[in-house]
Scaffold this active site. Structure first.
Site, PDB file in Angstrom:
ATOM      1  N   ARG A 290       7.157   3.419  21.348  1.00  0.00           N
ATOM      2  CA  ARG A 290       6.901   4.517  22.126  1.00  0.00           C
ATOM      3  C   ARG A 290       6.765   4.478  23.416  1.00  0.00           C
ATOM      4  NH1 ARG A 290       3.698   7.566  17.562  1.00  0.00           N
ATOM      5  NH2 ARG A 290       5.170   8.530  16.191  1.00  0.00           N
TER       6      ARG A 290
ATOM      7  N   LYS B 260       7.711  15.872  -2.942  1.00  0.00           N
ATOM      8  CA  LYS B 260       7.317  17.107  -3.723  1.00  0.00           C
ATOM      9  C   LYS B 260       8.474  17.956  -2.942  1.00  0.00           C
ATOM     10  CE  LYS B 260       2.104  16.565  -3.108  1.00  0.00           C
ATOM     11  NZ  LYS B 260       1.810  17.238  -2.135  1.00  0.00           N
TER      12      LYS B 260
ATOM     13  N   GLY C  31       9.722   9.527   9.446  1.00  0.00           N
ATOM     14  CA  GLY C  31       8.742   9.278   8.831  1.00  0.00           C
ATOM     15  C   GLY C  31       9.276   8.773   8.437  1.00  0.00           C
TER      16      GLY C  31
ATOM     17  N   GLY D 257       7.245  15.483  11.448  1.00  0.00           N
ATOM     18  CA  GLY D 257       7.039  17.009  11.057  1.00  0.00           C
ATOM     19  C   GLY D 257       8.018  17.823  11.863  1.00  0.00           C
TER      20      GLY D 257
HETATM   21  P1  AMP Z   1       7.782  12.307   1.756  1.00  0.00           P
HETATM   22  O1  AMP Z   1       7.022  12.112   2.796  1.00  0.00           O
HETATM   23  O2  AMP Z   1       7.804  13.511   1.161  1.00  0.00           O
HETATM   24  O3  AMP Z   1       9.464  12.196   2.210  1.00  0.00           O
HETATM   25  O4  AMP Z   1       7.835  11.627   0.562  1.00  0.00           O
HETATM   26  C1  AMP Z   1       7.738  10.087   0.775  1.00  0.00           C
HETATM   27  C2  AMP Z   1       6.741   9.256  -0.583  1.00  0.00           C
HETATM   28  O5  AMP Z   1       7.640   9.836  -2.160  1.00  0.00           O
HETATM   29  C3  AMP Z   1       6.876   8.134  -0.478  1.00  0.00           C
HETATM   30  O6  AMP Z   1       5.947   7.962  -0.081  1.00  0.00           O
HETATM   31  C4  AMP Z   1       7.541   7.380  -1.682  1.00  0.00           C
HETATM   32  O7  AMP Z   1       6.600   6.505  -3.068  1.00  0.00           O
HETATM   33  C5  AMP Z   1       7.612   8.598  -2.180  1.00  0.00           C
HETATM   34  N1  AMP Z   1       8.431   9.064  -3.950  1.00  0.00           N
HETATM   35  C6  AMP Z   1       9.690   9.201  -3.670  1.00  0.00           C
HETATM   36  N2  AMP Z   1      10.073   9.250  -5.191  1.00  0.00           N
HETATM   37  C7  AMP Z   1       8.540   8.906  -6.002  1.00  0.00           C
HETATM   38  C8  AMP Z   1       8.583   8.730  -7.328  1.00  0.00           C
HETATM   39  N3  AMP Z   1       9.739   8.556  -8.458  1.00  0.00           N
HETATM   40  N4  AMP Z   1       7.145   8.862  -7.436  1.00  0.00           N
HETATM   41  C9  AMP Z   1       6.922   8.872  -6.834  1.00  0.00           C
HETATM   42  N5  AMP Z   1       6.713   9.126  -5.089  1.00  0.00           N
HETATM   43  C10 AMP Z   1       7.898   9.046  -5.599  1.00  0.00           C
END
Ligand code: AMP
Length: 401
Positions: A38, A204, A358, A381
């Site tokens: 950074r 999510k 991220g 974010g």
């Molecule tokens: P996000 O921060 O919403 O982009 O989510 C990223 C996280 O989602 C990562 O740490 C992944 O391990 C998790 N992830 C992706 N697919 C799955 C899944 N099928 N079951 C559980 N966690 C998941």
């Protein structure tokens, strides 16, 4: 409206520039910087200012000191690191406002750099407090923001200071790093070469509702992966076994599916499932979208990988936010890594490919393909909010071109 870039400003002689950087670097127990990328990333902006003869005052946050002085979250090591990287002198002020800091600024010579102590040692920073911003902005002729990662927050150093500088006739410009973020992410939203394909994954649906809604209006194709796919599949009546699924967001998923009708909105046609969420556990590809009882989905399945690869190969612009599965566990990383390879290949074939910050950036790095993408955003974010179509306060505060 396009924002003013540092390139639009030429002569900084006799000017003091407040430059918001992102030196939120990882430190080990001994306070040693474990990753200086950074800091390195700001050097083009700083070189330009030094060569233009500016007096450069750098402001940043580090960690979450929540308004209290914490020596463990001091920016002092960053001053030494910046001096080492540039081979020049970088002074450090052990506060960010006050008489002592003002004296140090008054004594600066053209081309000198002064790094202020952690802005978040004052709670007023995150409150975008006008009084605090007035103290920070004192004596500043020009404002530069090179910290995209905090541009989605209206803090004193990202918003109010820029406004104050503008009010007194000064300019507020995007640094070179920020400019690159705006060029690539902005290009996806406002002027993509089509077809525009969006890959959305992660844990999510609820975190990405607004992104999905916004991209449904813009994208030609959307590919969904990650655990968020199970919430959509559940909403369609498929079983999800013991997978991560937002059972309270089924209605939301249904309404998004309704909005996606008639669009090229892909959900995984099969999944990789496991009995246990750990390396070495038994895995099995599902026959269709459903996951069996007692099993949980951890990645997109083999047929989905092939379908998604074909779509990716046809795209001219690609934006990716969120992994396809639990890429942190090698047994469950294949879907994410295969998609990363396909996006890298698309880049080679001339597509513009933009990776959100991220976890998506982490996944692409883990696949060893970071250099193969057109652009990797540095702000998790902030890139998400940009893709939601929201104006970012740190960008809105900059002068128009
Ligand atoms: P996000 O921060 O919403 O982009 O989510 C990223 C996280 O989602 C990562 O740490 C992944 O391990 C998790 N992830 C992706 N697919 C799955 C899944 N099928 N079951 C559980 N966690 C998941």
């Amino acid at each position: 409206m396009a924002k003013l870039s540092l390139n639009d400003l030429k002569d900084f002689r006799g000017k003091t520039v407040f430059c918001r950087v992102d030196y939120n670097v990882p430190l080990d127990e001994a306070g040693k910087i474990t990753d200086d990328k950074r800091i390195k990333a700001t050097i083009p902006t700083l070189d330009y200012l030094v060569q233009g003869g500016a007096k450069i005052v750098l402001g940043s946050h580090l960690g979450r000191p929540k308004g209290k002085r914490d020596p463990k979250q001091s920016l002092r090591p960053c001053a030494a690191k910046l001096a080492e990287l540039t081979g020049g002198t970088v002074n450090f002020a052990d506060d960010c406002i006050g008489d002592k800091v003002e004296q140090m600024i008054a004594g600066m010579q053209p081309g000198q750099i002064l790094l202020l102590e952690n802005l978040r040692f004052y709670a007023e920073e995150e409150k975008n407090d006008a009084g605090f911003a007035t103290k920070l902005a004192k004596g500043m002729d020009i404002y530069v923001n090179d910290a995209f990662g905090t541009a989605h927050r209206a803090h004193a150093s990202t918003a109010a200071v820029a406004e104050l500088v503008k009010k007194r006739g000064g300019k507020a410009a995007a640094g070179f790093l920020m400019e690159k973020e705006l060029k690539y992410l902005g290009g996806v939203i406002s002027n993509p070469t089509r077809p525009l394909l969006c890959i959305l994954g992660g844990a999510k649906v609820s975190d990405k509702i607004k992104v999905i809604e916004n991209l449904l209006n813009i994208a030609d194709v959307i590919l969904i992966g990650g655990a968020m796919a199970y919430t959509f599949r559940k909403a369609q009546g498929y079983s999800v076994g013991k997978s991560l699924c937002e059972h309270d967001k089924i209605d939301l998923a249904k309404s998004l599916l309704e909005k996606a009708k008639g669009k090229k909105f892909f959900l995984p046609e099969d999944q990789l499932q496991t009995t246990e969420f750990k390396a070495g556990a038994p895995t099995r590809n599902t026959d269709g979208p459903s996951i069996e009882d007692g099993w949980e989905g951890v990645d997109i399945g083999a047929a989905t990988i092939e379908t998604y690869k074909k779509e990716i190969a046809k795209a001219k612009t690609i934006v990716w936010n969120g992994p396809m599965g639990v890429f942190e566990i090698p047994d469950f990383a294949k879907g994410t890594f295969e998609i990363a390879k396909a996006v890298a290949q698309a880049t080679k074939n001339g597509a513009t490919t933009v990776i959100g910050g991220g976890d998506s950036a982490k996944a692409v790095k883990a696949a060893g393909l970071a250099k193969e993408m057109s652009f990797m955003s540095t702000g998790g974010g902030a890139s998400l909010e940009f893709l939601e179509g929201k104006p970012l306060p740190g960008v809105a505060a900059l002068s128009d071109k």
